[in-house]
Design an enzyme around this catalytic site. Structure first.
Site: not given
Length: 330
Positions: A238, A267, A286
């Site tokens: 994370r 993000e 991601h």
């Protein structure tokens, strides 16, 4: 009336067809763009179920108006975007998608490690940009991975799968976790280490820890300064577990050699993000679990979780074990 379901991102029709046959389904029809907060709250006010992404914030403000909500199926292993206590208090089941993405995420983690260590992205861009003019003994020389020491912070299922891949490269495996894993130590020869010992000894520090109050900003400038000058930092856990300004300083000043990042504190990031200005950073959007097979399996598991709860059954992958149902059989 049929129970209603709101899906916060565009999913293939074939995946959601089983839900459409039994329930009233509404879907935010965008592939990448997140559903606006106001729309999400409005939909939650009438929904019996939500199928959410990790980027959707399901907090107290939203849940207090979601009077009919019975289940939230989060398409991720992580669930730090959901207020679990608030959901449990209201009898709302929270589900995630563990197991099905373990190997795919481990593959990506090790690919990112290799790409960063061997400067793969820099090399590919040199060729594409017509900057390859010849050969020299140290042209884009990176670091070997085989026989080096990998330090895994967060030895869950994904961490174990990464350790298996590291063993194929004959790496020494250190790990730090809240609890020791004797079976992993026995099977893979992994050695438990304190966090401090791991960051000091590892050639590759791989972060796979979930985001908790204890892990937020776990990687500070002081931590990076304790790493080897040749260390490579990989984060597929994370983003908020890392102080990004500290990481930038450590990379710019040579405290560590490089970083491979699949996650960020906020993000999505833009091209003006400071870390993207550094050539010793490999950045990905991601995509840890992003293979067609795995993402489809994650969607299918979300569908099964929702159908189970709305049909009066316990969902396959319940997160909040203190869930008290709204008249639903466990």
């Amino acid at each position: 009336m049929k129970p209603t379901i709101f899906i916060t991102r565009k999913l293939p029709e074939a995946v959601i067809q089983p839900l459409k046959e039994k329930y009233e389904v509404t879907m935010w029809n965008r592939d990448v763009q997140a559903v606006p907060r106001e729309r999400l709250i409005n939909e939650a006010q009438r929904a019996d179920a939500l199928l959410t992404m990790l980027s959707d914030r399901i907090d107290e403000t939203l849940l207090e108006t979601a009077r009919e909500l019975k289940v939230i199926a989060n398409m991720a292993v992580g669930f730090d975007n959901i207020d679990l206590a608030a959901a449990s208090k209201r009898g709302i089941a929270v589900c995630n998608t563990p197991e099905v993405l373990t190997d795919t995420t481990a593959d990506l983690t090790f690919a990112l490690l290799l790409a960063t260590a061997r400067r793969i992205v820099e090399a590919a861009e040199m060729v594409k940009q017509d900057k390859w003019r010849g050969w020299s003994p140290l042209l884009l020389a990176g670091q070997d991975v085989h026989h080096k020491t990998i330090g895994i912070v967060g030895m869950g299922k994904i961490g174990e799968a990464v350790a298996k891949r590291a063993s194929g490269f004959e790496m020494r495996i250190l790990y730090h976790n809240r609890t020791r894993k004797p079976e992993v130590e026995k099977q893979l020869g992994a050695c438990y280490a304190s966090f401090e010992e791991l960051v000091e000894k590892a050639d590759f520090v791989v972060c796979l820890t979930p985001l908790t109050a204890e892990t937020r900003n776990l990687f500070t400038l002081e931590v990076f300064q304790k790493m080897k000058k040749t260390a490579v930092f990989i984060n597929v856990g994370r983003g908020p577990v890392v102080d990004e300004q500290a990481l930038y300083e450590a990379l710019e000043t040579g405290e560590i050699a490089g970083a491979g990042l699949d996650v960020f504190a906020s993000e999505p990031i833009g091209a003006d993000h400071p870390l993207l200005k550094l050539t010793n950073v490999v950045a990905l959007p991601h995509i840890g679990s992003s293979s067609i097979d795995t993402r489809t399996a994650m969607m299918d598991l979300c569908v099964k979780n929702i159908d189970a709860v709305l049909s009066g059954r316990r969902p396959p992958t319940l997160v909040n074990q203190d869930w008290v149902t709204k008249g639903i059989v466990q």
